[in-house]
Design a protein around this motif. Structure first.
Motif, PDB file in Angstrom:
ATOM      1  N   ALA A  88       1.755  -0.924   2.296  1.00  0.00           N
ATOM      2  CA  ALA A  88       0.796  -1.972   1.914  1.00  0.00           C
ATOM      3  C   ALA A  88      -0.503  -1.831   2.692  1.00  0.00           C
ATOM      4  O   ALA A  88      -1.592  -1.983   2.124  1.00  0.00           O
ATOM      5  N   ALA A  89      -0.409  -1.542   3.971  1.00  0.00           N
ATOM      6  CA  ALA A  89      -1.612  -1.395   4.789  1.00  0.00           C
ATOM      7  C   ALA A  89      -2.426  -0.179   4.347  1.00  0.00           C
ATOM      8  O   ALA A  89      -3.655  -0.247   4.232  1.00  0.00           O
ATOM      9  N   ILE A  90      -1.755   0.923   4.065  1.00  0.00           N
ATOM     10  CA  ILE A  90      -2.446   2.156   3.669  1.00  0.00           C
ATOM     11  C   ILE A  90      -3.111   1.998   2.311  1.00  0.00           C
ATOM     12  O   ILE A  90      -4.255   2.412   2.115  1.00  0.00           O
ATOM     13  N   GLU A  91      -2.403   1.384   1.375  1.00  0.00           N
ATOM     14  CA  GLU A  91      -2.966   1.209   0.034  1.00  0.00           C
ATOM     15  C   GLU A  91      -4.206   0.325   0.035  1.00  0.00           C
ATOM     16  O   GLU A  91      -5.062   0.454  -0.831  1.00  0.00           O
ATOM     17  N   ALA A  92      -4.332  -0.540   1.029  1.00  0.00           N
ATOM     18  CA  ALA A  92      -5.445  -1.483   1.075  1.00  0.00           C
ATOM     19  C   ALA A  92      -6.690  -0.941   1.773  1.00  0.00           C
ATOM     20  O   ALA A  92      -7.709  -1.617   1.799  1.00  0.00           O
ATOM     21  N   ASN A  93      -6.627   0.281   2.332  1.00  0.00           N
ATOM     22  CA  ASN A  93      -7.758   0.749   3.138  1.00  0.00           C
ATOM     23  C   ASN A  93      -7.955   2.250   2.989  1.00  0.00           C
ATOM     24  O   ASN A  93      -7.031   3.035   3.216  1.00  0.00           O
ATOM     25  N   GLU A  94      -9.177   2.649   2.633  1.00  0.00           N
ATOM     26  CA  GLU A  94      -9.469   4.071   2.427  1.00  0.00           C
ATOM     27  C   GLU A  94      -9.323   4.881   3.715  1.00  0.00           C
ATOM     28  O   GLU A  94      -8.802   5.991   3.698  1.00  0.00           O
ATOM     29  N   GLU A  95      -9.769   4.343   4.843  1.00  0.00           N
ATOM     30  CA  GLU A  95      -9.636   5.060   6.112  1.00  0.00           C
ATOM     31  C   GLU A  95      -8.163   5.337   6.420  1.00  0.00           C
ATOM     32  O   GLU A  95      -7.805   6.421   6.874  1.00  0.00           O
ATOM     33  N   LEU A  96      -7.310   4.370   6.134  1.00  0.00           N
ATOM     34  CA  LEU A  96      -5.887   4.550   6.386  1.00  0.00           C
ATOM     35  C   LEU A  96      -5.277   5.566   5.426  1.00  0.00           C
ATOM     36  O   LEU A  96      -4.388   6.330   5.812  1.00  0.00           O
ATOM     37  N   ARG A  97      -5.767   5.605   4.197  1.00  0.00           N
ATOM     38  CA  ARG A  97      -5.289   6.624   3.249  1.00  0.00           C
ATOM     39  C   ARG A  97      -5.675   8.012   3.749  1.00  0.00           C
ATOM     40  O   ARG A  97      -4.884   8.951   3.653  1.00  0.00           O
ATOM     41  N   ASN A  98      -6.873   8.134   4.295  1.00  0.00           N
ATOM     42  CA  ASN A  98      -7.303   9.419   4.850  1.00  0.00           C
ATOM     43  C   ASN A  98      -6.460   9.810   6.055  1.00  0.00           C
ATOM     44  O   ASN A  98      -6.098  10.976   6.219  1.00  0.00           O
ATOM     45  N   ARG A  99      -6.135   8.845   6.905  1.00  0.00           N
ATOM     46  CA  ARG A  99      -5.286   9.116   8.065  1.00  0.00           C
ATOM     47  C   ARG A  99      -3.884   9.542   7.637  1.00  0.00           C
ATOM     48  O   ARG A  99      -3.274  10.405   8.247  1.00  0.00           O
ATOM     49  N   GLU A 100      -3.385   8.944   6.578  1.00  0.00           N
ATOM     50  CA  GLU A 100      -2.064   9.317   6.061  1.00  0.00           C
ATOM     51  C   GLU A 100      -2.087  10.756   5.565  1.00  0.00           C
ATOM     52  O   GLU A 100      -1.124  11.503   5.768  1.00  0.00           O
TER      53      GLU A 100
ATOM     54  N   GLY B 151       1.734  -5.823   9.708  1.00  0.00           N
ATOM     55  CA  GLY B 151       1.730  -7.079   8.960  1.00  0.00           C
ATOM     56  C   GLY B 151       0.320  -7.620   8.773  1.00  0.00           C
ATOM     57  O   GLY B 151      -0.061  -8.030   7.670  1.00  0.00           O
ATOM     58  N   LEU B 152      -0.454  -7.601   9.841  1.00  0.00           N
ATOM     59  CA  LEU B 152      -1.837  -8.082   9.759  1.00  0.00           C
ATOM     60  C   LEU B 152      -2.699  -7.176   8.887  1.00  0.00           C
ATOM     61  O   LEU B 152      -3.527  -7.657   8.104  1.00  0.00           O
ATOM     62  N   PHE B 153      -2.515  -5.864   8.996  1.00  0.00           N
ATOM     63  CA  PHE B 153      -3.285  -4.936   8.166  1.00  0.00           C
ATOM     64  C   PHE B 153      -3.020  -5.225   6.691  1.00  0.00           C
ATOM     65  O   PHE B 153      -3.945  -5.227   5.873  1.00  0.00           O
ATOM     66  N   ALA B 154      -1.773  -5.470   6.353  1.00  0.00           N
ATOM     67  CA  ALA B 154      -1.414  -5.737   4.953  1.00  0.00           C
ATOM     68  C   ALA B 154      -1.950  -7.090   4.489  1.00  0.00           C
ATOM     69  O   ALA B 154      -2.384  -7.231   3.355  1.00  0.00           O
ATOM     70  N   GLU B 155      -1.933  -8.081   5.368  1.00  0.00           N
ATOM     71  CA  GLU B 155      -2.352  -9.441   4.997  1.00  0.00           C
ATOM     72  C   GLU B 155      -3.862  -9.602   4.902  1.00  0.00           C
ATOM     73  O   GLU B 155      -4.377 -10.216   3.970  1.00  0.00           O
ATOM     74  N   GLN B 156      -4.571  -9.094   5.906  1.00  0.00           N
ATOM     75  CA  GLN B 156      -6.004  -9.382   5.964  1.00  0.00           C
ATOM     76  C   GLN B 156      -6.875  -8.141   5.987  1.00  0.00           C
ATOM     77  O   GLN B 156      -8.090  -8.249   6.058  1.00  0.00           O
ATOM     78  N   GLY B 157      -6.264  -6.969   5.932  1.00  0.00           N
ATOM     79  CA  GLY B 157      -7.029  -5.727   5.928  1.00  0.00           C
ATOM     80  C   GLY B 157      -7.155  -5.137   7.319  1.00  0.00           C
ATOM     81  O   GLY B 157      -7.167  -5.855   8.327  1.00  0.00           O
ATOM     82  N   TYR B 158      -7.232  -3.847   7.359  1.00  0.00           N
ATOM     83  CA  TYR B 158      -7.343  -3.118   8.615  1.00  0.00           C
ATOM     84  C   TYR B 158      -8.626  -3.489   9.366  1.00  0.00           C
ATOM     85  O   TYR B 158      -8.600  -3.790  10.552  1.00  0.00           O
ATOM     86  N   ASP B 159      -9.753  -3.464   8.647  1.00  0.00           N
ATOM     87  CA  ASP B 159     -11.046  -3.709   9.287  1.00  0.00           C
ATOM     88  C   ASP B 159     -11.164  -5.114   9.878  1.00  0.00           C
ATOM     89  O   ASP B 159     -11.843  -5.312  10.881  1.00  0.00           O
ATOM     90  N   ASP B 160     -10.499  -6.090   9.271  1.00  0.00           N
ATOM     91  CA  ASP B 160     -10.602  -7.483   9.724  1.00  0.00           C
ATOM     92  C   ASP B 160      -9.549  -7.859  10.767  1.00  0.00           C
ATOM     93  O   ASP B 160      -9.479  -9.015  11.181  1.00  0.00           O
TER      94      ASP B 160
END
Length: 193
Positions: free
Chosen positions: A107-119, A18-27
Motif C-alpha cells: 500500500a505504501a509503495i503503490e501510493a508513492n512514486e519515490e517508493l516505487r523507484n526504491r522498490e 501504516g502511516l505511509f499507507a494512511e497519509q502518504g510517505y511525503d506527509d
C-alpha cells in the motif's frame, strides 16, 4: 516512556508503513512514526538514518541470504539449481512478521512514486547479489543474469502469494510459495524455445 524495548525496530517499521499507507510517505514525519510506535525520536535514529531507510531495512539481509544459499549449493548444481538454493535459504528466514508487512508495504509503495523507484532498486540489488554469487561459481555473466532475474521474479511472486491478505487458508511457509513460483517460471522459459 521506557528508554528501550526489545522489539523497537519492528515496531518502528510497522508504524512507518501504516502511516505511509494512511497519509502518504511525503506527509509522514519521523516524529509521527516514533509516536505511533510508542518510542522516542532518538530510538528511531538508533535504528534508522531516516525514514527512507525503513523501506530498505531488510534489503541487505535478503541479498546476503540469497547469495549464501547460492554459495552453499552443491558444486555440481546448475545455475538454476543454485538460484533455487538461494531462494530456499532466503525464504526459510522469513517469519510471520515479514508476512504481516506485505500488505502495508504494498500500500505504501503503490501510493508513492519515490517508493516505487526504491522498490525497483531493491530488485536490482537482489539480482546483483545473485549474479555475483553465480559468478563466484564460474557461471558466465549472461547465464548468471538470466538465472538471477528469474530468481528475483520467483521471490517476488512467491512473497506476494504468501502475504496476500485475501487468502482464506493458512499460507504455510514462504519457501513453499517461492519454490512453486520458481518451478512455474522454469516451465515458462521452456515454452519460449
Amino acid at each position: 516512556m521506557p528508554r528501550w524495548k526489545p522489539d523497537s525496530r519492528q515496531r518502528l517499521v510497522v508504524a512507518a508503513l501504516g502511516l505511509f499507507a494512511e497519509q502518504g510517505y511525503d506527509d509522514t514525519t519521523v516524529a509521527q512514526i516514533s509516536e505511533r510506535a510508542g518510542l522516542t525520536r532518538s530510538t528511531f535514529f538508533r535504528h534508522f538514518a531516516d525514514k527512507r531507510e525503513i523501506l530498505t531495512a531488510g534489503q541487505k539481509a535478503l541479498s546476503r541470504l540469497l547469495a549464501e544459499g547460492i554459495d552453499t549449493a552443491p558444486a555440481d548444481a546448475t545455475p538454476m539449481m543454485a538460484v533455487a538454493a538461494g531462494l530456499e535459504r532466503a525464504s526459510g528466514e522469513m517469519t510471520s512478521f515479514n508476512r504481516e508487512l506485505g500488505p502495508l508495504l504494498r500500500a505504501a509503495i503503490e501510493a508513492n512514486e519515490e517508493l516505487r523507484n526504491r522498490e525497483a532498486l531493491k530488485s536490482i540489488g537482489m539480482a546483483a547479489a545473485m549474479v555475483d554469487a553465480l559468478k563466484r561459481r564460474d557461471v558466465a555473466e549472461p547465464a548468471a543474469q538470466v538465472a538471477a532475474e528469474i530468481g528475483v521474479l520467483a521471490f517476488k511472486r512467491g512473497y506476494a502469494r504468501w502475504a496476500d491478505p485475501a487468502r482464506d487458508e493458512d499460507p504455510g511457509e514462504l519457501v513453499t510459495h517461492t519454490r512453486a513460483a520458481f518451478d512455474e517460471l522454469r516451465a515458462a522459459t521452456a515454452e519460449l524455445h
